[in-house]
Design an enzyme around this catalytic site. Structure first.
Site, PDB file in Angstrom:
ATOM      1  N   TYR A 120     -31.841  12.265   6.753  1.00 24.39           N
ATOM      2  CA  TYR A 120     -32.862  11.296   7.651  1.00 24.39           C
ATOM      3  C   TYR A 120     -33.848  10.843   6.634  1.00 24.39           C
ATOM      4  O   TYR A 120     -34.492  11.696   5.882  1.00 24.39           O
ATOM      5  CB  TYR A 120     -33.515  11.931   8.608  1.00 24.39           C
ATOM      6  CG  TYR A 120     -35.117  11.341   8.930  1.00 24.39           C
ATOM      7  CD1 TYR A 120     -34.902   9.930   9.474  1.00 24.39           C
ATOM      8  CD2 TYR A 120     -36.009  11.871   8.723  1.00 24.39           C
ATOM      9  CE1 TYR A 120     -35.944   9.414   9.723  1.00 24.39           C
ATOM     10  CE2 TYR A 120     -37.273  11.384   8.955  1.00 24.39           C
ATOM     11  CZ  TYR A 120     -37.351  10.038   9.563  1.00 24.39           C
ATOM     12  OH  TYR A 120     -38.719   9.639   9.452  1.00 24.39           O
ATOM     13  N   ARG A 172       3.710   9.796 -11.632  1.00 23.60           N
ATOM     14  CA  ARG A 172       2.660  10.624 -12.276  1.00 23.60           C
ATOM     15  C   ARG A 172       3.503  11.980 -12.432  1.00 23.60           C
ATOM     16  O   ARG A 172       3.193  12.576 -13.342  1.00 23.60           O
ATOM     17  CB  ARG A 172       1.322  10.715 -11.360  1.00 23.60           C
ATOM     18  CG  ARG A 172       0.552   9.638 -11.627  1.00 23.60           C
ATOM     19  CD  ARG A 172      -0.733   9.722 -11.069  1.00 23.60           C
ATOM     20  NE  ARG A 172      -0.993  10.011  -9.683  1.00 23.60           N
ATOM     21  CZ  ARG A 172      -1.092   9.115  -8.812  1.00 23.60           C
ATOM     22  NH1 ARG A 172      -0.950   7.737  -8.937  1.00 23.60           N
ATOM     23  NH2 ARG A 172      -1.056   9.523  -7.499  1.00 23.60           N
ATOM     24  N   VAL A 201      15.600  -6.467   1.478  1.00 30.12           N
ATOM     25  CA  VAL A 201      16.545  -5.758   1.748  1.00 30.12           C
ATOM     26  C   VAL A 201      16.972  -5.922   3.376  1.00 30.12           C
ATOM     27  O   VAL A 201      16.018  -6.133   4.454  1.00 30.12           O
ATOM     28  CB  VAL A 201      15.953  -4.084   1.679  1.00 30.12           C
ATOM     29  CG1 VAL A 201      16.867  -3.118   2.178  1.00 30.12           C
ATOM     30  CG2 VAL A 201      15.564  -3.737   0.363  1.00 30.12           C
ATOM     31  N   ASP A 208       2.617   1.015   7.593  1.00 30.36           N
ATOM     32  CA  ASP A 208       2.699   0.434   8.873  1.00 30.36           C
ATOM     33  C   ASP A 208       4.241   0.317   9.686  1.00 30.36           C
ATOM     34  O   ASP A 208       4.153  -0.084  10.771  1.00 30.36           O
ATOM     35  CB  ASP A 208       2.290  -0.961   8.881  1.00 30.36           C
ATOM     36  CG  ASP A 208       0.676  -1.085   8.738  1.00 30.36           C
ATOM     37  OD1 ASP A 208      -0.078   0.001   8.571  1.00 30.36           O
ATOM     38  OD2 ASP A 208       0.221  -2.291   8.416  1.00 30.36           O
ATOM     39  N   ALA A 268       0.897  -1.050   0.028  1.00 32.81           N
ATOM     40  CA  ALA A 268      -0.024   0.110   0.019  1.00 32.81           C
ATOM     41  C   ALA A 268       0.696   1.171   0.106  1.00 32.81           C
ATOM     42  O   ALA A 268       0.719   2.085  -0.828  1.00 32.81           O
ATOM     43  CB  ALA A 268      -0.782  -0.036   1.172  1.00 32.81           C
ATOM     44  N   ALA A 269       1.719   1.290   0.904  1.00 34.34           N
ATOM     45  CA  ALA A 269       2.179   2.836   1.266  1.00 34.34           C
ATOM     46  C   ALA A 269       3.551   2.963   0.093  1.00 34.34           C
ATOM     47  O   ALA A 269       3.599   3.785  -0.595  1.00 34.34           O
ATOM     48  CB  ALA A 269       3.023   2.826   2.497  1.00 34.34           C
ATOM     49  N   ARG A 312     -26.769  14.685  22.399  1.00 33.63           N
ATOM     50  CA  ARG A 312     -27.817  15.214  23.414  1.00 33.63           C
ATOM     51  C   ARG A 312     -27.830  14.612  24.768  1.00 33.63           C
ATOM     52  O   ARG A 312     -27.947  15.671  25.625  1.00 33.63           O
ATOM     53  CB  ARG A 312     -29.122  15.024  22.612  1.00 33.63           C
ATOM     54  CG  ARG A 312     -29.714  15.947  21.360  1.00 33.63           C
ATOM     55  CD  ARG A 312     -30.699  15.612  20.775  1.00 33.63           C
ATOM     56  NE  ARG A 312     -31.786  16.088  21.595  1.00 33.63           N
ATOM     57  CZ  ARG A 312     -32.801  15.458  21.471  1.00 33.63           C
ATOM     58  NH1 ARG A 312     -33.429  15.043  20.374  1.00 33.63           N
ATOM     59  NH2 ARG A 312     -34.230  16.120  22.244  1.00 33.63           N
ATOM     60  N   SER A 347       0.851  -4.362  -4.480  1.00 35.17           N
ATOM     61  CA  SER A 347      -0.367  -3.727  -4.142  1.00 35.17           C
ATOM     62  C   SER A 347      -1.541  -4.523  -4.185  1.00 35.17           C
ATOM     63  O   SER A 347      -2.402  -4.720  -4.848  1.00 35.17           O
ATOM     64  CB  SER A 347      -0.590  -2.907  -5.514  1.00 35.17           C
ATOM     65  OG  SER A 347       0.107  -1.675  -5.408  1.00 35.17           O
ATOM     66  N   CYS A 373      -6.482  -6.474   3.721  1.00 37.33           N
ATOM     67  CA  CYS A 373      -7.853  -6.449   4.437  1.00 37.33           C
ATOM     68  C   CYS A 373      -8.948  -7.327   3.829  1.00 37.33           C
ATOM     69  O   CYS A 373      -9.954  -7.622   4.370  1.00 37.33           O
ATOM     70  CB  CYS A 373      -8.528  -4.930   4.232  1.00 37.33           C
ATOM     71  SG  CYS A 373      -7.083  -3.622   4.388  1.00 37.33           S
TER      72      CYS A 373
HETATM   73  C1  LIG Z   1      -5.882  -9.636   7.791  1.00 37.26           C
HETATM   74  C2  LIG Z   1      -5.732  -8.044   7.738  1.00 37.26           C
HETATM   75  C3  LIG Z   1      -7.009  -7.422   7.729  1.00 37.26           C
HETATM   76  C4  LIG Z   1      -6.711  -6.052   7.399  1.00 37.26           C
HETATM   77  N1  LIG Z   1      -8.005  -5.183   7.581  1.00 37.26           N
HETATM   78  C5  LIG Z   1      -7.650  -3.876   7.498  1.00 37.26           C
HETATM   79  C6  LIG Z   1      -8.889  -3.120   7.227  1.00 37.26           C
HETATM   80  O1  LIG Z   1     -10.106  -3.586   7.269  1.00 37.26           O
HETATM   81  N2  LIG Z   1      -8.852  -1.781   7.321  1.00 37.26           N
HETATM   82  C7  LIG Z   1      -7.597  -0.969   7.278  1.00 37.26           C
HETATM   83  O2  LIG Z   1      -7.738  -0.011   7.306  1.00 37.26           O
HETATM   84  N3  LIG Z   1      -6.421  -1.947   7.333  1.00 37.26           N
HETATM   85  C8  LIG Z   1      -6.455  -3.257   7.529  1.00 37.26           C
HETATM   86  N4  LIG Z   1      -5.616  -3.977   7.575  1.00 37.26           N
HETATM   87  C9  LIG Z   1      -4.223  -3.428   7.762  1.00 37.26           C
HETATM   88  C10 LIG Z   1      -3.587  -2.911   6.310  1.00 37.26           C
HETATM   89  O3  LIG Z   1      -3.504  -4.260   5.517  1.00 37.26           O
HETATM   90  C11 LIG Z   1      -2.239  -2.236   6.658  1.00 37.26           C
HETATM   91  O4  LIG Z   1      -2.421  -1.126   7.482  1.00 37.26           O
HETATM   92  C12 LIG Z   1      -1.626  -2.243   5.144  1.00 37.26           C
HETATM   93  O5  LIG Z   1      -1.359  -3.135   4.302  1.00 37.26           O
HETATM   94  C13 LIG Z   1      -0.217  -1.406   5.186  1.00 37.26           C
HETATM   95  O6  LIG Z   1       0.524  -1.031   4.190  1.00 37.26           O
HETATM   96  P1  LIG Z   1       1.989  -0.938   4.358  1.00 37.26           P
HETATM   97  O7  LIG Z   1       2.350  -0.657   2.838  1.00 37.26           O
HETATM   98  O8  LIG Z   1       2.445   0.175   5.021  1.00 37.26           O
HETATM   99  O9  LIG Z   1       2.598  -2.457   4.743  1.00 37.26           O
HETATM  100  P2  LIG Z   1       2.538  -3.804   4.099  1.00 37.26           P
HETATM  101  O10 LIG Z   1       0.983  -3.951   3.322  1.00 37.26           O
HETATM  102  O11 LIG Z   1       2.695  -4.629   5.256  1.00 37.26           O
HETATM  103  O12 LIG Z   1       3.448  -3.955   2.919  1.00 37.26           O
HETATM  104  C14 LIG Z   1       4.741  -3.949   3.366  1.00 37.26           C
HETATM  105  C15 LIG Z   1       5.689  -4.602   2.247  1.00 37.26           C
HETATM  106  O13 LIG Z   1       6.853  -4.547   2.230  1.00 37.26           O
HETATM  107  C16 LIG Z   1       7.562  -5.789   2.298  1.00 37.26           C
HETATM  108  N5  LIG Z   1       8.557  -6.089   2.918  1.00 37.26           N
HETATM  109  C17 LIG Z   1       8.937  -6.009   4.319  1.00 37.26           C
HETATM  110  N6  LIG Z   1      10.054  -5.783   4.600  1.00 37.26           N
HETATM  111  C18 LIG Z   1      10.908  -5.808   3.466  1.00 37.26           C
HETATM  112  C19 LIG Z   1      12.132  -5.830   3.324  1.00 37.26           C
HETATM  113  N7  LIG Z   1      13.093  -5.836   4.243  1.00 37.26           N
HETATM  114  N8  LIG Z   1      12.774  -5.890   1.945  1.00 37.26           N
HETATM  115  C20 LIG Z   1      11.791  -5.934   1.030  1.00 37.26           C
HETATM  116  N9  LIG Z   1      10.560  -5.823   1.193  1.00 37.26           N
HETATM  117  C21 LIG Z   1      10.210  -6.068   2.456  1.00 37.26           C
HETATM  118  C22 LIG Z   1       6.449  -6.753   2.510  1.00 37.26           C
HETATM  119  O14 LIG Z   1       6.653  -8.025   1.997  1.00 37.26           O
HETATM  120  C23 LIG Z   1       5.298  -6.099   2.084  1.00 37.26           C
HETATM  121  O15 LIG Z   1       4.786  -6.593   0.904  1.00 37.26           O
HETATM  122  C24 LIG Z   1      -5.521  -5.399   7.674  1.00 37.26           C
HETATM  123  C25 LIG Z   1      -4.455  -6.260   7.868  1.00 37.26           C
HETATM  124  C26 LIG Z   1      -4.667  -7.482   7.811  1.00 37.26           C
HETATM  125  C27 LIG Z   1      -3.342  -8.420   7.799  1.00 37.26           C
END
Ligand SMILES: Cc1cc2nc3c(=O)[nH]c(=O)nc-3n(C[C@H](O)[C@H](O)[C@H](O)COP(=O)(O)OP(=O)(O)OC[C@H]3O[C@@H](n4cnc5c(N)ncnc54)[C@H](O)[C@@H]3O)c2cc1C
Length: 451
Positions: A429, A24, A83, A286, A13-14, A445, A41, A45
């Site tokens: 409403y 872009r 990494v 995260d 995600a991030a 209220r 990507s 969730c």
């Molecule tokens: C089961 C589940 C349900 C969820 N439900 C929700 C929800 O309903 N609503 C909500 O807001 N959030 C939810 N989340 C949380 C959400 O998925 C995470 O907050 C989000 O994915 C975080 O994105 P990110 O890119 O920060 O980290 P991540 O999605 O964890 O991505 C980090 C990436 O970095 C890679 N990586 C890590 N270390 C290294 C390294 N040293 N070298 C190379 N690659 C590396 C990993 O493989 C991963 O692909 C849920 C999470 C889970 C597990």
């Protein structure tokens, strides 16, 4: 172009939001992404809904795969690359190519860290047995689904009563398993006040989940590589599969020695533009801490909402824009079968710790006009500052249509609204959607009377 080469660590995600934003804004820029898994990507969730078979294939959870990034967006995504460390003095990172086992150094002009979080693993023997699963990555979701499909387990134990534990309980119930859930604290969902958590615990029991509260995992009974029972401080629970939902922590161990400053629970410290303390190094999602707009403290909240937004702001900042991420108010929502649970802001125990004089009220209302079909119970709890009436927190539990009302409260918190401001909001409403006074306004209220 100066600062030409952007290296991103982490392709979910991030990381990919930031990389896409930079692409872009700067079509000619060299962008390399190192991702340790095979996937980019995807929606973590959505994993519980893939396991429950509401989503038929894991591919549906993937928003953009590595080939799309490579071919359509010209982002050099290198999967199966882990990494290992970051050398900020010499602007380079050490990478392991997992396919060839080769290690190499890659230089960067700008670095974006988006390595997410990792699940807490219990410090007990047997946690690595073949039928014990964490739920963090798409790969872990695929492994659980395959195990259920192949081995047809009948009994499951979930360790941990947070939102992932609850969502997994729903998935396993829907796959026909007999589900037990053990939870260390007195109620599930410790992101709620215990009185609201108790309503969720009651709902779980009503769904047929064997709930064991104030009970601690102390071991696994392992036979031929499989856990056959989960041992707690009170009993032994026979099982065919174990799901760990014990929370997560930032994935930042590889930054040891890098001079990048870490804060709450080892999360990376960043400013409003997602810059770390080291020039030309950004971080988002995260693996970072956030500023809580109500407590004004730094907190660790791992959510996709925050990861996507901070990834975008980091990408803007890397591209030279001045966008700022203001912070969070701790808004989260989840569903377990027909029940919806939502929260935002601070809890009573947090307000007590901050010495904030607060008042509270809890109301019970309906999700629709009482006479309209399928009107369901909704419970709303509000916390407000005693003197000013400023909203400090809100929690909602109910059935269909209950949870997303939390967004009104999240908006109120973000803009420092008082209970009177909430009462004055011109909310919508009609009988199919709400009573004439929306339940969040009914709660406001009631609470304003104590000020
Ligand atoms: C089961 C589940 C349900 C969820 N439900 C929700 C929800 O309903 N609503 C909500 O807001 N959030 C939810 N989340 C949380 C959400 O998925 C995470 O907050 C989000 O994915 C975080 O994105 P990110 O890119 O920060 O980290 P991540 O999605 O964890 O991505 C980090 C990436 O970095 C890679 N990586 C890590 N270390 C290294 C390294 N040293 N070298 C190379 N690659 C590396 C990993 O493989 C991963 O692909 C849920 C999470 C889970 C597990």
């Amino acid at each position: 172009m100066a600062n030409n080469k952007l290296v991103v660590i982490g392709g979910d995600a991030a990381g990919m939001t930031a990389a896409s934003k930079v692409r872009r804004e700067q079509p000619e820029r060299e962008i390399i992404v190192f991702e340790k898994s095979d996937f980019t990507s995807y929606s973590a969730c959505g994993i519980p809904y893939f396991i429950s078979e509401k989503v038929k294939t894991y591919q549906e959870l993937i928003v953009r795969d590595p080939d799309t990034f490579r071919n359509k967006y010209h982002i050099d995504v290198r999967t199966q690359h882990l990494v290992l460390s970051v050398d900020t003095d010499n602007k380079k990172i050490k990478v392991l190519n997992k396919k060839t086992d080769d290690e190499f150094w890659e230089s960067y002009d700008q670095l974006m860290i988006a390595t997410g979080g990792k699940a807490f693993c219990p410090d007990v023997a047997g946690y690595d047995s073949e039928n014990v699963f964490g739920v963090t990555t798409l790969k872990s979701g695929i492994n659980i689904e395959r195990y259920i499909e192949d081995k047809k387990p009948q009994n499951a134990v979930i360790v941990g009563g947070g939102y992932i534990g609850l969502e997994m309980a729903e998935s396993l119930l829907e796959r026909g398993l007999n589900v037990s859930l053990i939870n260390r604290s007195e109620q599930v969902m410790n992101t709620l006040d215990p009185d609201m958590g108790a309503l969720v615990s009651e709902a779980l029991r009503g769904l047929g989940i064997n709930l064991f509260l104030s009970e601690v995992l102390i071991g696994f009974d392992v036979k031929e590589g499989k856990v056959i029972a989960v041992i707690t401080d009170k009993q032994s629970i026979p099982t065919d599969i174990v799901i760990l939902g014990m929370g997560s922590r930032p994935n930042t161990d590889f930054l040891e020695g890098s001079k990048i400053e870490l804060g709450v629970r080892g999360a990376i410290k960043v400013d409003g533009q997602l810059r770390t303390n080291i020039p030309d190094v950004w971080a988002a999602g995260d693996c970072t801490e956030s500023l809580h707009l109500v407590s004004k403290e730094h907190v660790y909240i791992a959510l996709g909402t925050i990861a996507n937004k901070t990834g975008l702001v980091a990408g803007s900042s890397i591209s030279g824009e001045k966008t700022v991420f203001p912070g969070v108010v701790g808004t989260a929502v989840c569903k377990i079968c027909s029940y919806e649970v939502a929260r935002t802001g601070l809890l009573e125990k947090q307000l007590q710790k901050l010495n904030i004089d607060y008042v509270k009220a809890t109301i019970e209302s309906r999700t629709r006009a009482h006479y309209y079909p399928n009107s369901k119970k909704i419970v709303v709890k509000l916390l407000a500052e005693k003197n000013s009436g400023r909203l400090l927190g809100g929690q909602i539990i109910g059935e269909e249509g209950a949870a997303k009302r939390i967004d009104v409260l999240a908006t109120a918190l973000t803009h420092n609204l008082t209970l009177q401001n909430i009462i004055d909001l011109d909310l919508s409403y009609a009988p199919p959607f709400s009573p004439v006074w929306d339940p969040v306004q009914t709660a406001a209220r009631k609470l304003i009377n104590s000020i």
